[in-house]
Design an enzyme around this catalytic site. Structure first.
Site, PDB file in Angstrom:
ATOM      1  N   LYS A  17      -0.741 -23.045 -31.932  1.00  0.00           N
ATOM      2  CA  LYS A  17      -1.208 -24.507 -32.695  1.00  0.00           C
ATOM      3  C   LYS A  17      -2.544 -24.204 -33.380  1.00  0.00           C
ATOM      4  O   LYS A  17      -3.283 -23.409 -32.809  1.00  0.00           O
ATOM      5  CB  LYS A  17      -0.787 -25.663 -31.909  1.00  0.00           C
ATOM      6  CG  LYS A  17      -1.995 -25.614 -30.819  1.00  0.00           C
ATOM      7  CD  LYS A  17      -1.507 -26.759 -29.704  1.00  0.00           C
ATOM      8  CE  LYS A  17      -2.492 -26.731 -28.483  1.00  0.00           C
ATOM      9  NZ  LYS A  17      -1.975 -27.703 -27.426  1.00  0.00           N
ATOM     10  N   TYR A  58     -35.320 -29.964 -36.968  1.00  0.00           N
ATOM     11  CA  TYR A  58     -34.940 -31.232 -37.342  1.00  0.00           C
ATOM     12  C   TYR A  58     -35.497 -32.029 -35.862  1.00  0.00           C
ATOM     13  O   TYR A  58     -35.007 -31.552 -34.752  1.00  0.00           O
ATOM     14  CB  TYR A  58     -33.620 -31.825 -37.400  1.00  0.00           C
ATOM     15  CG  TYR A  58     -33.309 -31.235 -38.920  1.00  0.00           C
ATOM     16  CD1 TYR A  58     -33.928 -32.003 -39.790  1.00  0.00           C
ATOM     17  CD2 TYR A  58     -32.268 -30.665 -39.144  1.00  0.00           C
ATOM     18  CE1 TYR A  58     -33.527 -31.630 -41.262  1.00  0.00           C
ATOM     19  CE2 TYR A  58     -31.619 -30.218 -40.288  1.00  0.00           C
ATOM     20  CZ  TYR A  58     -32.353 -30.776 -41.460  1.00  0.00           C
ATOM     21  OH  TYR A  58     -32.109 -30.487 -42.657  1.00  0.00           O
TER      22      TYR A  58
HETATM   23  C1  LIG Z   1      -1.853 -26.967 -26.261  1.00  0.00           C
HETATM   24  C2  LIG Z   1      -0.533 -27.026 -25.124  1.00  0.00           C
HETATM   25  C3  LIG Z   1      -0.328 -25.853 -24.302  1.00  0.00           C
HETATM   26  C4  LIG Z   1      -1.195 -24.628 -24.198  1.00  0.00           C
HETATM   27  O1  LIG Z   1      -2.332 -24.904 -23.218  1.00  0.00           O
HETATM   28  P1  LIG Z   1      -3.469 -23.767 -22.794  1.00  0.00           P
HETATM   29  O2  LIG Z   1      -4.258 -24.701 -21.752  1.00  0.00           O
HETATM   30  O3  LIG Z   1      -4.070 -23.512 -24.075  1.00  0.00           O
HETATM   31  O4  LIG Z   1      -2.852 -22.766 -22.325  1.00  0.00           O
HETATM   32  C5  LIG Z   1       0.966 -25.706 -23.487  1.00  0.00           C
HETATM   33  N1  LIG Z   1       1.699 -26.908 -23.616  1.00  0.00           N
HETATM   34  C6  LIG Z   1       1.309 -28.274 -24.279  1.00  0.00           C
HETATM   35  C7  LIG Z   1       2.179 -29.335 -24.165  1.00  0.00           C
HETATM   36  C8  LIG Z   1       0.207 -28.282 -25.180  1.00  0.00           C
HETATM   37  O5  LIG Z   1      -0.224 -29.095 -25.899  1.00  0.00           O
END
Ligand SMILES: *Cc1c(COP(=O)(O)O)cnc(C)c1O
Length: 371
Positions: A39, A264
């Protein structure tokens, strides 16, 4: 050199990605498969290169967050994969989702009902996954909705549920009792569903969940972060290889003749005689502003502190610790490398490695290392 390369170079080591994937596979109990979460453009590293690499490593179960991400993933992979959409399908998009061949995670009774209603052909719906809430209290079907589904035999037999899964709230804290509670809850959901649909696959573990032990592995693991080098065991030695290297150009060096405030807000004063290097990367490039005055870079192999507040396009380092010959040859500073790891950088910004990765900007040239 292309003009992007002059703006910094983000190197993604696909060999390290492969090692990380194989390392996680090797940790899984017999019979458990390793999927991959890609993702958010593979956590910012580029799904287009990352997903086919994982396929070549043997991965066949891919997870994305949205239907649009799933649609972008389909043409990148051969047809023998399963692509699950973790946030499910919007009302009204069921047919398009099914036609694309995506498997949505459904998390209400109503969604299962709609899925069957809109995708059913000859008594059978397109494949779907069901996400249950075992204790994260985010998405996930409640116990009440789940029981309603189980008691609706007609719906259940048409629903074509291929995967039952749930997500852990604190897998990165193995001592927490909540992990055991979630495991038990998930086992209950799973036993009930399997009594009626024995073929359904089960999945609970994310990256850190894999390290909670075999009981958490079920049929399929869903690691994301660990593949990309984030430590799945915070506070312990990171078993994963670093996948990302980030180097940014130094565009000015100067010696301060008098003490001066840097950046800044004039928050930090630097002594007369100090050497400063201005690097071409700022918070618009994912160099977290929250690490102002606390972050580090690596110049040659010397760790150099950031000074003052980070700006949108630049950040300033105190390079007084370098020898004059080191300063003369200084053309770039590394912001992520073997010496300056993801989780360390995250800690300076008060966040986690996930946010560092998904914040990486788009002004860098990208280079993918592979065989
Ligand atoms: C993002 C996600 C993962 C992956 O989790 P990691 O901690 O990056 O391994 C697995 N399952 C779901 C439902 C997620 O949203």
């Amino acid at each position: 050199m292309d003009s992007n390369a002059q703006e910094g170079l983000l190197t993604v080591d696909l060999k390290a990605l492969e090692d990380n994937y194989q390392n996680l596979c090797a940790r899984l109990a017999d019979g458990s498969n390793c999927g991959a979460v890609v993702k958010a453009d593979a956590y910012g590293l580029g799904m287009e290169r990352v997903a086919p690499k994982l396929y070549r490593c043997g991965c066949r179960d891919f997870f994305v967050a949205t239907q649009a991400e799933g649609e972008a993933l389909i043409p990148l992979l051969p047809a023998d994969v399963r692509i699950m959409v973790l946030t499910g399908v919007r009302d009204g998009c069921e047919k398009a989702c099914a036609q694309a061949g995506l498997i949505p995670a459904l998390f209400t009774f109503q969604q299962v009902n709609n899925w069957v209603k809109y995708t059913q052909i000859e008594g059978k719906a397109a494949p779907c996954a069901v996400k249950v809430d075992s204790g994260l209290t985010r998405l996930g079907m409640t116990g009440a909705d789940f029981n309603k589904l189980l008691s609706d035999e007609r719906l259940l037999s048409a629903a074509n549920i291929q995967l039952l899964f749930s997500h852990l709230a604190c897998a990165d804290e193995p001592q927490r009792q909540h992990n055991g509670v979630q495991l038990q809850n998930f086992q209950q959901f799973a036993a009930q569903l399997r009594a009626q649909s024995p073929g359904v696959r089960l999945s609970l573990a994310n990256s850190s969940g894999i390290y909670l032990g075999d009981r958490y592995h079920f049929d399929l693991a869903r690691p994301g972060a660990a593949l990309y080098g984030v430590n799945p065991k915070p506070g312990q030695l990171n078993p994963m290889r670093a996948v990302v290297n980030l180097r940014v150009p130094v565009i000015q060096q100067r010696r301060l003749h008098e003490s001066a405030y840097v950046g800044y807000g004039a928050t930090q004063q630097v002594a007369a005689g100090s050497w400063l290097a201005v690097a071409r990367a700022g918070y618009a490039d994912g160099v977290l502003r929250a690490q102002s005055g606390r972050g580090w870079g690596v110049a040659g192999d010397v760790k150099v502190p950031m000074v003052g507040r980070l700006s949108m396009d630049t950040c300033v380092f105190d390079v007084s610790g370098l020898s004059s010959s080191q300063r003369e040859s200084l053309v770039h500073i590394e912001l992520l490398n073997r010496q300056l790891k993801l989780d360390e950088v995250a800690s300076y910004g008060g966040t986690n490695g996930y946010e560092v990765l998904t914040s990486l900007g788009h002004r860098y040239a990208r280079c993918y290392l592979d065989d």
